[in-house]
Design an enzyme around this catalytic site. Structure first.
Site, PDB file in Angstrom:
ATOM      1  NE  ARG A   1      11.082  30.882  21.837  1.00 12.03           N
ATOM      2  CZ  ARG A   1      11.600  29.997  22.677  1.00 12.03           C
ATOM      3  NH1 ARG A   1      10.823  29.199  23.372  1.00 12.03           N
ATOM      4  NH2 ARG A   1      12.908  29.905  22.824  1.00 12.03           N
TER       5      ARG A   1
ATOM      6  CG  ASP B   1      13.471  16.682  28.297  1.00  8.20           C
ATOM      7  OD1 ASP B   1      13.134  15.490  28.338  1.00  8.20           O
ATOM      8  OD2 ASP B   1      14.311  17.104  27.483  1.00  8.20           O
TER       9      ASP B   1
ATOM     10  CD  GLU C   1      10.261  25.341  32.945  1.00  8.51           C
ATOM     11  OE1 GLU C   1       9.883  25.650  31.795  1.00  8.51           O
ATOM     12  OE2 GLU C   1      11.465  25.208  33.241  1.00  8.51           O
ATOM     13  CG  ASP C   2       8.468  25.352  28.162  1.00  6.60           C
ATOM     14  OD1 ASP C   2       9.054  24.964  29.194  1.00  6.60           O
ATOM     15  OD2 ASP C   2       9.079  25.669  27.123  1.00  6.60           O
TER      16      ASP C   2
ATOM     17  CG  PHE D   1      12.107  18.383  19.965  1.00  3.92           C
ATOM     18  CD1 PHE D   1      12.786  18.868  21.071  1.00  3.92           C
ATOM     19  CD2 PHE D   1      11.737  19.273  18.972  1.00  3.92           C
ATOM     20  CE1 PHE D   1      13.102  20.219  21.187  1.00  3.92           C
ATOM     21  CE2 PHE D   1      12.048  20.628  19.075  1.00  3.92           C
ATOM     22  CZ  PHE D   1      12.724  21.101  20.188  1.00  3.92           C
TER      23      PHE D   1
HETATM   24  P1  5GP Z   1      14.976  20.045  31.277  1.00  2.33           P
HETATM   25  O1  5GP Z   1      15.957  20.911  32.002  1.00  2.33           O
HETATM   26  O2  5GP Z   1      13.825  19.574  32.138  1.00  2.33           O
HETATM   27  O3  5GP Z   1      15.659  18.902  30.568  1.00  2.33           O
HETATM   28  O4  5GP Z   1      14.392  20.875  30.083  1.00  2.33           O
HETATM   29  C1  5GP Z   1      13.551  21.896  30.304  1.00  2.33           C
HETATM   30  C2  5GP Z   1      13.563  22.865  29.143  1.00  2.33           C
HETATM   31  O5  5GP Z   1      14.044  22.275  27.925  1.00  2.33           O
HETATM   32  C3  5GP Z   1      12.146  23.268  28.870  1.00  2.33           C
HETATM   33  O6  5GP Z   1      11.778  24.359  29.656  1.00  2.33           O
HETATM   34  C4  5GP Z   1      12.183  23.560  27.389  1.00  2.33           C
HETATM   35  O7  5GP Z   1      12.570  24.898  27.172  1.00  2.33           O
HETATM   36  C5  5GP Z   1      13.232  22.623  26.837  1.00  2.33           C
HETATM   37  N1  5GP Z   1      12.601  21.390  26.276  1.00  2.33           N
HETATM   38  C6  5GP Z   1      12.535  20.163  26.825  1.00  2.33           C
HETATM   39  N2  5GP Z   1      11.886  19.292  26.035  1.00  2.33           N
HETATM   40  C7  5GP Z   1      11.515  19.997  24.947  1.00  2.33           C
HETATM   41  C8  5GP Z   1      10.769  19.662  23.761  1.00  2.33           C
HETATM   42  O8  5GP Z   1      10.306  18.542  23.522  1.00  2.33           O
HETATM   43  N3  5GP Z   1      10.580  20.682  22.869  1.00  2.33           N
HETATM   44  C9  5GP Z   1      11.056  21.946  23.075  1.00  2.33           C
HETATM   45  N4  5GP Z   1      10.801  22.834  22.139  1.00  2.33           N
HETATM   46  N5  5GP Z   1      11.750  22.292  24.179  1.00  2.33           N
HETATM   47  C10 5GP Z   1      11.964  21.328  25.104  1.00  2.33           C
HETATM   48 MG    MG Z   2      13.979  26.024  23.654  1.00  2.00          MG
HETATM   49 MG    MG Z   3      10.895  25.969  29.881  1.00  2.00          MG
END
Ligand code: 5GP
Ligand code: MG
Ligand code: MG
Length: 179
Positions: free
Chosen positions: A169, A106, A102-103, A156
Site C-alpha cells: 500500500r 472492479d 474509491e481506489d 491485478f
Molecule cells: P469490487 O467490489 O469492485 O469487485 O472491488 C473493489 C475493491 O476490490 C477495491 O476497492 C479494491 O480494494 C479491491 N480490488 C479490486 N481490484 C483490485 C486490484 O487489481 N488490486 C488490488 N490491490 N485491489 C483490488
Molecule cells: Mg485489498
Molecule cells: Mg477500495
C-alpha cells in the site's frame, strides 16, 4: 522494466506517481468547478483509497467535509463478492452532496453495497470518484461513477494504497502483476 516483489508475486511498473498526480490535478479542477458553493462531503473507502484521497483533497480548493468508511471484499487477488463492513457511515447524509472516493472499481459489488446505504439516507446528490476502473470486469451498472482517473485492463495491480495480501500500500507508483 522496473520490477518489484510483493510477498510471493512479481510486479512490473504500470503507472508512475508523476502521472497519477497529473491526472489527479485534472480531476480536482473538475471537482472544484462542479461543486463550487456546494460544500460536498467526501467519503473515502478505506483502506485502499487513503493515498488517493489525500493527494486529491490537497488539490480540492472548495469548502468540503471529509469522512471515511471501511469495507473489504478481497482475499489475495480475487474479489470474494461478500462485503465485510468494519465501520460504516459516520454522519447524517440527508440533503448532502456526497462524493464517494474509491481506489479501484472492479466488479462494482463493493460500490453497489455502499451506494445502497448512502441513497437510503436521501442525500441531495451522490457521485463516485475512483482512481482506477476495470471496465472489462464490471458486473454492475454504476451511473454515479462520474470521475475516473484511469481505465485499466483486467489485471491485478498494487501500490498507491492498493494492497496484495496487506502489503504494497505504501508504494508511490502502481504496479501490475507479471506472474
Ligand atoms: P469490487 O467490489 O469492485 O469487485 O472491488 C473493489 C475493491 O476490490 C477495491 O476497492 C479494491 O480494494 C479491491 N480490488 C479490486 N481490484 C483490485 C486490484 O487489481 N488490486 C488490488 N490491490 N485491489 C483490488
Ligand atoms: Mg485489498
Ligand atoms: Mg477500495
Amino acid at each position: 522494466m522496473h520490477k518489484i516483489q510483493v510477498a510471493d508475486r512479481a510486479f512490473g511498473i504500470f503507472l508512475e506517481n508523476e502521472n497519477i498526480n497529473k491526472r489527479i490535478s485534472l480531476i480536482s479542477i473538475q471537482l472544484n468547478v462542479d461543486y463550487e458553493d456546494r460544500c460536498p462531503l467526501f467519503i473515502g473507502v478505506l483502506n485502499g483509497s487513503f493515498m488517493f484521497m489525500s493527494d486529491l483533497l490537497k488539490e480540492v480548493s472548495i469548502s468540503c467535509e471529509v469522512a471515511f468508511i471501511k469495507v473489504s471484499s478481497y482475499e489475495g487477488t480475487e474479489s470474494t463478492g461478500a462485503i465485510k463492513e468494519t465501520f460504516g457511515l459516520p454522519q447524517d447524509l440527508h440533503n448532502r452532496d456526497i462524493i464517494i472516493v474509491e481506489d479501484i472499481v472492479d466488479t462494482g459489488f463493493t460500490l453497489e453495497h455502499i451506494l445502497a446505504q448512502v441513497h437510503a439516507q436521501k442525500p441531495a446528490s451522490v457521485k463516485v470518484c475512483s482512481l482506477l476502473l476495470k471496465p472489462e470486469s464490471l458486473k454492475k451498472e454504476i451511473p454515479e461513477l462520474e470521475y475516473v482517473g484511469f481505465e485499466i485492463p483486467n489485471e491485478f495491480v498494487v501500490g498507491y494504497g492498493l494492497d496484495y495480501n496487506g502489503l504494497g500500500r505504501n508504494l508511490k507508483d502502481i504496479y501490475r502483476v507479471i506472474d
